[in-house]
Each structure stands twice: as C-alpha cells, then as structure tokens.
Design a protein around this motif. Structure first.
Motif, short mmCIF file in Angstrom:
data_model
loop_
_atom_site.label_atom_id
_atom_site.label_comp_id
_atom_site.label_asym_id
_atom_site.label_seq_id
_atom_site.Cartn_x
_atom_site.Cartn_y
_atom_site.Cartn_z
N LEU A 642 130.46 37.47 -103.38
CA LEU A 642 130.62 38.36 -102.23
C LEU A 642 129.73 37.92 -101.08
CD1 LEU A 642 131.67 41.00 -100.94
CD2 LEU A 642 129.80 42.19 -102.12
N MET A 643 128.46 37.68 -101.34
CA MET A 643 127.53 37.32 -100.27
C MET A 643 127.83 35.93 -99.71
SD MET A 643 125.94 40.09 -100.07
CE MET A 643 125.75 41.54 -101.12
N GLU A 644 128.20 34.99 -100.57
CA GLU A 644 128.55 33.65 -100.09
C GLU A 644 129.82 33.71 -99.23
OE1 GLU A 644 126.83 31.05 -100.16
OE2 GLU A 644 125.63 30.90 -101.99
N ALA A 645 130.75 34.59 -99.58
CA ALA A 645 131.98 34.72 -98.79
C ALA A 645 131.66 35.15 -97.36
CB ALA A 645 132.93 35.72 -99.45
N ILE A 646 130.76 36.11 -97.21
CA ILE A 646 130.40 36.58 -95.87
C ILE A 646 129.76 35.46 -95.07
CG2 ILE A 646 128.99 38.20 -94.57
CD1 ILE A 646 131.40 39.46 -95.99
N ASP A 647 128.87 34.70 -95.70
CA ASP A 647 128.24 33.62 -94.94
C ASP A 647 129.22 32.49 -94.64
OD1 ASP A 647 125.50 32.82 -93.89
OD2 ASP A 647 126.17 30.99 -94.89
N GLU A 648 130.18 32.27 -95.52
CA GLU A 648 131.19 31.26 -95.22
C GLU A 648 132.01 31.65 -93.99
OE1 GLU A 648 134.49 28.48 -97.54
OE2 GLU A 648 133.76 30.31 -98.50
N LEU A 649 132.30 32.92 -93.84
CA LEU A 649 133.00 33.39 -92.65
C LEU A 649 132.16 33.16 -91.40
CD1 LEU A 649 134.53 36.74 -93.98
CD2 LEU A 649 135.70 34.55 -93.67
N ARG A 650 130.84 33.35 -91.53
CA ARG A 650 129.95 33.08 -90.39
C ARG A 650 129.98 31.60 -90.03
NH1 ARG A 650 125.30 30.71 -89.77
NH2 ARG A 650 125.07 30.44 -92.02
N ARG A 651 129.88 30.75 -91.03
CA ARG A 651 129.85 29.31 -90.75
C ARG A 651 131.16 28.83 -90.16
NH1 ARG A 651 128.10 29.37 -96.05
NH2 ARG A 651 129.73 27.95 -96.75
N ALA A 652 132.24 29.53 -90.48
CA ALA A 652 133.55 29.16 -89.94
C ALA A 652 133.77 29.72 -88.54
CB ALA A 652 134.66 29.65 -90.87
#
Length: 746
Positions: A642-652
């Motif tokens: 869950l937390m990695e998904a949110i940061d992946e959206l930020r990086r994208a």
C-alpha cells in the motif's frame, strides 16, 4: 499452501477479528493552529514539530519547569471547541498537565481548562472538548507538568473550532439556495451561521446487495445529499463541515464526495473523504482545502519502516545463501510462530524487495531479493516447481518484475520464469469448460479451477508476450480470459473464488485485483475496449459500491484478514495501482480511483500503524493491542504494498511531491455543488451543523430572483446579478453574525 482458504469455504463466519484499540486518527486535516502564528515564551525550542501535523516529528524540552508558555496569535477570532495532544515515544516524558487560556487582545486571559492528560499508549491521541463560547484571537498553552523528570516529548497538538465570523464562506442566503435529497430536513440550517442547528437526513436509504445465494445485505447510503446552487458559477478553494455534538457522533458523515456541475446533469468530483470527521469534540468545524494533503505523511518513509521491521524482527537465515520471514510475530516471544509463511508469502516478499529497490536503488535490496528466492527454493525441496499452480504464478510474476531491474538479474531469473510458466500451463484441463486447476491433485482438493490460479497466469502470459512477442503467450492469456469471463464471475462482474462456488460473500479482493490486472495487460496489447470497460465497471463497483469498503476503508470480506488472507488487499492494491499508472483511465476515474487509494493509505498511517514497532493492523482504522495480538507477516507485506503504491504514484507524477493529488476541476467556477454522503460513523440518520463553500469574496452580494428564467419581477428590471437596474451595491457589513448588503441608486 493455503489450507485456510478451504476452511473458509466450510466454516463461514467462524473467523475472529483481532482485538484492536483506538479507532481514532491521530491527526486531523485542519486545526485552528493552521491559521495562527506561534511563539515560545520562557524557553527556546522550535515549535514546528509541535504543530506540523506529523506525529513522527517530536517537540522536546530537556527539562520542564512548569512555566513554559506557547502563545498562538490567530488571523481572526475563533470559537474554540476542543483540542488534542498526541503522545510521543517515551512514556516517561509525556505531557501530563497543561493549562489552556484564551484572550481577545493578548493581554487579558481567560482560563479555559486545566487538565490532567492520559494516553492509550505511544503516539496516541488524547482529545478534550472545551465548550467555550465567544470568539478569541489569542490562545495560550502552559506546559505545566511531565510524567517524569527527564524532560518533555510531544508528537503534536491541535486546536479545533470555527471562525466567529467567516467572510470566506460564500454559501449563504444571499449568494444562492440550499436544498437536499427527498428525505433531507432543515437544509437551511447549514447556512444559518449557527453550528448548533442541524440539518438532517433521517433514516437514509441504504443500497441493497444481492449475494446471488438467496440473501441480501445492506451497505452504503443512497440518495443522501445536500446541494448549494449559486446564482452564478462560482469557484471555491475549500469547504468546511460543522459537526454534531459528541452525543450524536454516530450521525456524523464519515464518507462523502464533493461534486460540482453547471447543469445538474454532468457532475465532476472535487473531493473524496473516507473515515473522516471523527474527533470526539462537540460542534467543531472541519475544513478541507481542495487538493491539499491535510496531515503530513511521508509514505516512502512509512514503507521503509515497515520493511525494517521485517528485516529486524522476522528475518531468519536459510543456510548460507538464503533467508525467509517467519509467518507470525508477537511482543511476547513465547507466542511467536517460528515457521515460515510459505512459498507464496516468499514470492510476495520478493515483490516487496522489487518495490523497495525501484524506489531506493539500494544494492542491498537486490541482495536480499536474491536471498529470498534462494530461501524459498531451499525450503521447497531445492526447486521452484511447486504443488500449487498459483504459488508458482506469484513467484514467476515477482521474478519477472525483478528481471526489469537489471541485465544481471534478468540473466539470473529469466529462464526460471519460463520454466515456471511451462509447468503452470500443465495445470489446464478441458473439464468443466477449461481453466487451470488450483494444484496438481486435479481429482482431489485441486479439482477447483480457482480464480487465484487463473487470473495471475493471465497476467504472466500477457507480460511474457509483451517481452518476447511469442504468440503462444498471448494465446494463453486470451484463453484464460475467456474461461474466467464465462465461468468465474457473478452477474454483477464480481469474481468468484472458483466456478462452482456461488456464495457472493466468499469473494476475495486479490481475485478482483488480478482479474483487472489481466484485463489491463490484454487492453495494452490489443486496444480492445471491452477489456477496459469490464475492468472499470468492476472497479467502480468495488471502490464506490461499498463492497470491500463499506465504511470507506478497505476490509476483506468475512473479515478474512489473517494468515494467507492478510495478503489479499495488498495484491488488489498492486493491480489497481497498475491501472492508475497506465494512463488508460478517463480523467474522472483517474482522480476518483487515486483519491480512494490515497484515503486507504492515509487511514492506515494515521490509525493502524503502531509507530513504536512499525507494524500495521490489517484493519486500517485500528491499532493492535500488542499485549494480546499476534502479527501476521502477510499483513505487514500488504502494508508495504500500500505505501509503496502511493510513492510510486508520486514518482510517476500522479501525486505532487508532498503526496497531494492534483484535480483539473479545482479553481473552475461551477453553479451547483453537491455534498453526497455515502456513510456515517454508525447511524442510519445523518446530522450536520453547517456546510461552507470557501473562496474569494464575490464582486457583489447576489440576490436570487424569484423566477430565474426572467430578468424582471414585481414590475422592476434586474441585472444578471439580481440587483435592480440602475443600482449598485455600495458595501457589505456584518451584524449579529449575518451578512448584509447596502444598495443605492446611481
């Protein structure tokens, strides 16, 4: 091996929820302090950690004399209704006594409360109501006593209330009209400048869900809304809700959408809130700035801390070259289960390391990834070929993702991925229309053509086709799709556990996630629209039909959140995230799905993570009682996903650097604004004290004409602002908390 899944088929309802504590978010999006200038009196220390809406930044004093004061100067008078203090990491340095004062001029002070504080543990929120009338521009906090003699540590302090006079609020009887759904009562109370008068929707309608097994259940509110119509299209930057007394807390909304339109036909979403407005404080006002983050959370840091717990507490060596994570952990070492979670848990641990490496680039993550594969192989009889087809699919998918990390990793794992795929397709049979069996005992317990053995294989085949161009992979992906589409779905599109299980209640989130994940891969390959519409129709139902998130925050059906089931929500999150990253959603769904996912992570971080140990409860609105509960590693892995998904959206670039979510509709003028309430804290009746729409002051007060289709009434002609022709407003003034306009002729 997932034996427990068969238990749920035969013992429905026999699962117990983990004991939980504190169903309260530590931090609220908005505090009066946000509009104050703080000053330390009698000591030198930075006040930023005290008021930054982050409970991981700690305000500290090496010694507390009992005379230290914090003066807060507000930008306007506020009515103070309560406050909260969040404890920090040391029980011996808690704030135990504080005194709160208010003032109109910063000179003459009135005592509000002198209070002894207690907390439910570390990083726990103590809330206090302060039923004090009248507006004040100055607030003073005296730090009187700590729990020990070694100093003071506080995570955060917030003040709650509302502006005594709010000239930023555009929703009033001059600028427009307020109405509500058919059951709504006293909607005008929302704009009467009195937070104690309530608008209501008594006994709101609830949506009815048929489980296709002769039973129905009810979840989520329907037709529950209030609507404000401006006399002319108007832009807003924020909105606010005035809440009930604590005695009526169950009637407060906890899930809602703010929608906007210019024709009442086409609506856009300006904001979504889940698990909100839950402070135990009377008649306070909660403000939401559109597009803002609210509480300050570093999701990348959260993911790192969750992984650090795994490596420090769960990791065990498997020979010299391998590692594994034990499946259960407890503070009391005698309660720990030193066994490993199983082959498929290890496969998702490989995925966890892929996520972390893609974000951090740390080579030690690649080393741990390799060791995790080695450990799984060693504990599986020195081979990756497994009895369970779905287990091999999870491992193959994780290793295939790892192949994208570097050329050396691809050389190491590519052939193993292909070997696993070739073994997996041996699980296909034409019995009962086709499909992959669950395991290799095809006439015994593996006779079921489970969704968990088919949908991941569809993803794997499609991804192998995209990397190789070999037609056989695409043929397999489409073959599995056809089987699942015709056999493993209920009429509403929800994916069954397997073709012959007709109980709609026994449907797991990971099967929904891998199904839409497979549809995405096929859509990317073929561009055929039916793949996308099938996926988005299901996601609309799952995310906003309250199927997996009846209170707005995701919960596995039948509370199946432990053991293997602890991984299910994380898998769903992974494949929802792939849709968000794909660029293949329409803009409205892109915003709504992203905001829904962001709400899950916010709730989990603010409520469900024990910040002393950095472990996460699978119920993302509660914390563990660590004295009694055992923590499943699978739940920790889901938290990392869950937390990695949110940061992946930020990086994208889909979230801003501070994790705020852009919305293309913010700042645009709309005539109609609708507050659509989809769930309350616990009641079928909705109660709300006020609803403000906040923006820049309009150029003139607008008086609504009786007949909006005519520019003339009572023999007078009016301009489009509702002002008599030849006249202009000369000023606006406030009297008795009401806004008046003076008009004179030219």
């Amino acid at each position: 091996m997932k034996k427990c899944k068969f238990r749920i088929w035969t013992v429905i309802g026999g699962l117990l929820m983990a004991t939980a504590v504190s169903a309260q978010k530590n931090l609220s999006d908005y505090s009066i302090v946000d509009n104050c200038t703080p000053e330390a009196v009698g000591f030198e220390a930075s006040l930023t950690p005290l008021f930054d809406k982050s409970d991981l930044t700690i305000f500290q004093l090496p010694q507390l004399q009992g005379i230290e004061e914090i003066i807060l100067k507000a930008n306007r008078p506020y009515v103070l209704k309560g406050f909260s203090v969040v404890s920090a990491d040391d029980e011996q340095q808690d704030l135990k006594q504080m005194v709160l004062y208010v003032s109109s001029d910063g000179q003459q002070w009135k005592l509000v409360r002198s209070l002894q504080l207690s907390y439910g543990g570390r990083f726990a929120c103590q809330q206090v109501s302060t039923p004090y009338n009248g507006g004040y521009s100055w607030f003073k906090i005296v730090l009187r006593k700590a729990s020990g003699t070694t100093g003071l540590r506080i995570a955060d302090i917030q003040l709650f209330g509302y502006p005594e006079t709010d000239d930023e609020n555009l929703a009033n009887s001059l600028n427009g009209t307020i109405t509500g759904a058919s059951k709504a009562r006293n909607a005008a109370n929302l704009i009467d400048n009195d937070p104690t008068t309530m608008a209501e929707i008594p006994n709101a309608d609830r949506q009815q869900i048929d489980n296709y097994n002769g039973e129905r259940r009810y979840n989520g509110l329907l037709n529950a809304w209030f609507e404000y119509e401006f006399n002319q299209p108007t832009a807003i930057s924020a909105y606010a809700l005035g809440l009930t007394a604590t005695a009526n807390r169950d009637s407060r909304p906890c899930c809602w959408e703010l929608q906007a339109s210019n024709d009442r036909q086409q609506w856009v979403t300006l904001d979504l809130q889940h698990y909100a407005a839950d402070m135990a404080i009377d008649h306070y006002e909660q403000r939401y700035t559109l597009g803002a983050t609210g509480a300050h959370i570093d999701y990348a840091d959260v993911a790192d801390r969750l992984l650090q717990f795994c490596e420090q507490q769960l990791e065990r060596n498997q020979s010299n070259t391998g590692i594994y994570w034990i499946c259960d952990w407890a503070v009391d070492a005698s309660k720990r289960n030193e066994d490993w979670g199983g082959y498929w848990w290890a496969a998702h641990a490989v995925d966890n390391y892929v996520d972390n490496y893609r974000r951090t680039g740390k080579t030690e993550r690649l080393t741990k990834l390799t060791k995790m594969v080695n450990g799984a192989k060693a504990r599986n009889g020195n081979t990756l070929i497994n009895h369970f087809y779905d287990d091999m699919e999870w491992m193959a998918l994780a290793m295939l993702r790892a192949c994208d990390l570097s050329a050396s990793v691809k050389r190491q794992y590519w052939n193993q991925v292909v070997t696993l795929f070739n073994d997996i397709i041996g699980g296909w049979s034409d019995v009962d229309g086709g499909g992959l069996h669950w395991n290799k005992n095809k006439t015994g317990d593996g006779r079921y053509k489970t969704s968990c053995s088919n949908a991941p294989a569809m993803i794997l085949a499609a991804r192998l086709y995209q990397q190789t161009g070999e037609e056989r992979y695409l043929e397999w992906a489409q073959r599995i799709y056809e089987y699942m589409y015709t056999h493993n779905r209920f009429p509403d599109g929800v994916v069954k556990d397997h073709a012959t299980l007709e109980d709609h209640e026994v449907t797991f989130s990971y099967n929904q996630g891998t199904w839409v994940g497979g549809l995405l891969e096929l859509y990317k390959i073929t561009g055929e629209e039916h793949y996308r519409t099938t996926a988005t129709d299901l996601l609309d139902l799952l995310l906003f039909g309250k199927w997996y998130s009846p209170k707005g925050i995701m919960n596995e059906r039948q509370n199946y959140n432990q053991d293997d089931g602890g991984m299910f929500k994380g898998i769903f999150v992974r494949y929802l995230t792939q849709w968000l990253l794909s660029g293949r959603l329409d803009s409205e769904r892109q915003y709504r799905y992203t905001k829904w996912l962001l709400e899950q992570a916010r709730a989990a971080e603010l409520s469900a993570i024990n910040k002393t140990w950095s472990i996460i409860n699978p119920y993302w609105t509660h914390q563990y009682n660590l004295d009694n509960d055992i923590h499943d590693t699978s739940r920790q892995q889901t938290g990392m996903m869950l937390m990695e998904a949110i940061d992946e959206l930020r990086r994208a670039g889909l979230l801003q650097a501070d994790y705020s979510l852009p919305n293309p509709h913010i700042g645009k003028p709309f005539r109609y604004y609708r507050l659509v309430i989809t769930e309350t804290q616990g009641s079928g009746t909705i109660m709300l004290g006020s609803w403000k729409l906040i923006g820049n002051a309009l150029p003139a007060a607008i008086i609504p004409p009786t007949d909006k289709n005519s520019s003339s009434r009572h023999g007078k002609s009016y301009n489009l602002k509702g002002i008599p022709a030849g006249q202009q407003p000369t000023g606006i003034y406030i009297k008795d908390s009401k806004k008046y306009v003076t008009i004179t002729g030219r």
